[in-house]
Design a protein around this motif. Structure first.
Motif, PDB file in Angstrom:
ATOM      1  N   THR A 143       0.861  -1.168   0.000  1.00 45.06           N
ATOM      2  CA  THR A 143       0.000   0.000   0.000  1.00 45.06           C
ATOM      3  C   THR A 143       0.902   1.224   0.000  1.00 45.06           C
ATOM      4  N   ILE A 144       0.635   2.168  -0.890  1.00 48.30           N
ATOM      5  CA  ILE A 144       1.474   3.357  -1.031  1.00 48.30           C
ATOM      6  C   ILE A 144       0.642   4.589  -0.703  1.00 48.30           C
ATOM      7  N   LEU A 145       1.209   5.470   0.119  1.00 51.38           N
ATOM      8  CA  LEU A 145       0.582   6.750   0.452  1.00 51.38           C
ATOM      9  C   LEU A 145       1.431   7.865  -0.140  1.00 51.38           C
ATOM     10  N   GLU A 146       0.805   8.733  -0.918  1.00 54.81           N
ATOM     11  CA  GLU A 146       1.505   9.837  -1.567  1.00 54.81           C
ATOM     12  C   GLU A 146       0.683  11.105  -1.446  1.00 54.81           C
ATOM     13  N   ASP A 187       8.939  16.785   5.998  1.00 55.59           N
ATOM     14  CA  ASP A 187       9.336  15.380   5.946  1.00 55.59           C
ATOM     15  C   ASP A 187       9.295  14.734   7.321  1.00 55.59           C
ATOM     16  N   SER A 188       9.621  15.508   8.357  1.00 53.34           N
ATOM     17  CA  SER A 188       9.624  14.932   9.709  1.00 53.34           C
ATOM     18  C   SER A 188       8.224  14.505  10.133  1.00 53.34           C
ATOM     19  N   ASP A 189       7.205  15.291   9.756  1.00 53.29           N
ATOM     20  CA  ASP A 189       5.817  14.910  10.068  1.00 53.29           C
ATOM     21  C   ASP A 189       5.408  13.666   9.299  1.00 53.29           C
ATOM     22  N   PHE A 190       5.846  13.572   8.045  1.00 51.70           N
ATOM     23  CA  PHE A 190       5.484  12.424   7.221  1.00 51.70           C
ATOM     24  C   PHE A 190       6.176  11.160   7.722  1.00 51.70           C
ATOM     25  N   LYS A 191       7.418  11.286   8.185  1.00 52.10           N
ATOM     26  CA  LYS A 191       8.132  10.140   8.759  1.00 52.10           C
ATOM     27  C   LYS A 191       7.475   9.694  10.051  1.00 52.10           C
ATOM     28  N   LYS A 192       7.039  10.665  10.860  1.00 48.70           N
ATOM     29  CA  LYS A 192       6.339  10.350  12.110  1.00 48.70           C
ATOM     30  C   LYS A 192       5.021   9.631  11.816  1.00 48.70           C
ATOM     31  N   THR A 227       3.310   1.096  13.340  1.00 51.79           N
ATOM     32  CA  THR A 227       3.064   0.615  14.696  1.00 51.79           C
ATOM     33  C   THR A 227       1.600   0.220  14.877  1.00 51.79           C
ATOM     34  N   PHE A 228       0.695   1.032  14.355  1.00 50.19           N
ATOM     35  CA  PHE A 228      -0.736   0.764  14.463  1.00 50.19           C
ATOM     36  C   PHE A 228      -1.110  -0.537  13.769  1.00 50.19           C
ATOM     37  N   LEU A 229      -0.537  -0.769  12.588  1.00 50.88           N
ATOM     38  CA  LEU A 229      -0.868  -1.958  11.821  1.00 50.88           C
ATOM     39  C   LEU A 229      -0.040  -3.172  12.212  1.00 50.88           C
ATOM     40  N   GLY A 230       1.108  -2.950  12.818  1.00 48.61           N
ATOM     41  CA  GLY A 230       1.978  -4.059  13.198  1.00 48.61           C
ATOM     42  C   GLY A 230       2.650  -4.710  12.005  1.00 48.61           C
ATOM     43  N   VAL A 231       2.976  -3.900  11.007  1.00 48.79           N
ATOM     44  CA  VAL A 231       3.614  -4.412   9.798  1.00 48.79           C
ATOM     45  C   VAL A 231       4.851  -3.583   9.488  1.00 48.79           C
ATOM     46  N   GLY A 232       5.611  -4.048   8.506  1.00 51.21           N
ATOM     47  CA  GLY A 232       6.791  -3.323   8.074  1.00 51.21           C
ATOM     48  C   GLY A 232       6.451  -2.336   6.985  1.00 51.21           C
ATOM     49  N   GLY A 233       7.412  -1.500   6.704  1.00 45.90           N
ATOM     50  CA  GLY A 233       7.228  -0.518   5.661  1.00 45.90           C
ATOM     51  C   GLY A 233       8.416   0.418   5.616  1.00 45.90           C
ATOM     52  N   SER A 234       8.329   1.421   4.758  1.00 41.95           N
ATOM     53  CA  SER A 234       9.429   2.367   4.643  1.00 41.95           C
ATOM     54  C   SER A 234       8.916   3.719   4.179  1.00 41.95           C
ATOM     55  N   PHE A 235       9.810   4.698   4.251  1.00 40.88           N
ATOM     56  CA  PHE A 235       9.540   6.052   3.794  1.00 40.88           C
ATOM     57  C   PHE A 235      10.577   6.363   2.725  1.00 40.88           C
ATOM     58  N   LYS A 236      10.163   6.430   1.472  1.00 39.27           N
ATOM     59  CA  LYS A 236      11.088   6.689   0.370  1.00 39.27           C
ATOM     60  C   LYS A 236      10.450   7.652  -0.621  1.00 39.27           C
ATOM     61  N   SER A 280       7.023   9.229  -0.141  1.00 39.82           N
ATOM     62  CA  SER A 280       5.864   8.347  -0.099  1.00 39.82           C
ATOM     63  C   SER A 280       6.097   7.301   0.988  1.00 39.82           C
ATOM     64  N   ILE A 281       5.004   6.836   1.564  1.00 41.42           N
ATOM     65  CA  ILE A 281       5.054   5.792   2.581  1.00 41.42           C
ATOM     66  C   ILE A 281       4.673   4.484   1.907  1.00 41.42           C
ATOM     67  N   ILE A 282       5.488   3.467   2.102  1.00 44.12           N
ATOM     68  CA  ILE A 282       5.217   2.146   1.542  1.00 44.12           C
ATOM     69  C   ILE A 282       4.965   1.193   2.706  1.00 44.12           C
ATOM     70  N   ILE A 283       3.771   0.623   2.760  1.00 40.79           N
ATOM     71  CA  ILE A 283       3.376  -0.302   3.817  1.00 40.79           C
ATOM     72  C   ILE A 283       3.249  -1.693   3.201  1.00 40.79           C
ATOM     73  N   GLN A 284       3.816  -2.684   3.852  1.00 41.36           N
ATOM     74  CA  GLN A 284       3.751  -4.050   3.347  1.00 41.36           C
ATOM     75  C   GLN A 284       2.365  -4.630   3.602  1.00 41.36           C
ATOM     76  N   GLY A 285       1.706  -5.054   2.552  1.00 42.90           N
ATOM     77  CA  GLY A 285       0.381  -5.658   2.674  1.00 42.90           C
ATOM     78  C   GLY A 285      -0.702  -4.721   2.168  1.00 42.90           C
ATOM     79  N   ASP A 286      -1.892  -5.254   2.010  1.00 41.56           N
ATOM     80  CA  ASP A 286      -3.044  -4.472   1.550  1.00 41.56           C
ATOM     81  C   ASP A 286      -3.869  -4.052   2.764  1.00 41.56           C
ATOM     82  N   TYR A 287      -3.588  -2.862   3.265  1.00 41.15           N
ATOM     83  CA  TYR A 287      -4.272  -2.335   4.449  1.00 41.15           C
ATOM     84  C   TYR A 287      -4.963  -1.014   4.128  1.00 41.15           C
ATOM     85  N   ARG A 288      -5.473  -0.872   2.915  1.00 37.66           N
ATOM     86  CA  ARG A 288      -6.061   0.409   2.517  1.00 37.66           C
ATOM     87  C   ARG A 288      -7.195   0.847   3.429  1.00 37.66           C
TER      88      ARG A 288
END
Length: 109
Positions: free
Chosen positions: A49-52, A58-63, A70-79, A82-90
């Motif tokens: 799932t990608i958020l754009e 940037d500090s607010d977006f990283k937070k 943390t809320f979803l309990g999954v991995g992801g990154s900030f690149k 955009s925020i990239i979350i592993q899995g389909d949690y739309r």
């Protein structure tokens, strides 16, 4: 004997403070007028799932990324802003963002 009774036995002179104000656990993010775009993709056969579209600091977006992971309990990154979350949690992500005052636009499937 519950925990309060045990603490009274250990510290008989202590008077617990009553907290009448409930603190808001919602972190303060910079809110924008434009919606955040929430889209679904598959990369190497795995759903993400990608958020754009966040145009704040940037500090607010990283937070926000850290709080979402943390809320979803999954991995992801900030690149690349955009925020990239592993899995389909739309659905869960959109609900989380709406609870925090963001407007969200769902893109794709």
């Amino acid at each position: 004997m519950d925990l309060k009774d045990q603490l009274k036995n250990l510290f008989p002179d202590h008077v617990p403070e009553e907290n009448t104000e409930k603190e808001s656990k919602k972190p303060d993010y910079w809110l924008q007028d434009d919606p955040i775009i929430c889209k679904y993709e598959k990369r190497k056969g795995k759903p993400i799932t990608i958020l754009e579209g966040y145009n704040g600091a940037d500090s607010d977006f990283k937070k926000l990324a850290k709080d979402l992971k943390t809320f979803l309990g999954v991995g992801g990154s900030f690149k690349n802003e955009s925020i990239i979350i592993q899995g389909d949690y739309r659905d869960k992500i959109m609900e989380f963002l709406k609870d925090h005052g963001f407007s969200v636009k769902r893109v794709g499937g």
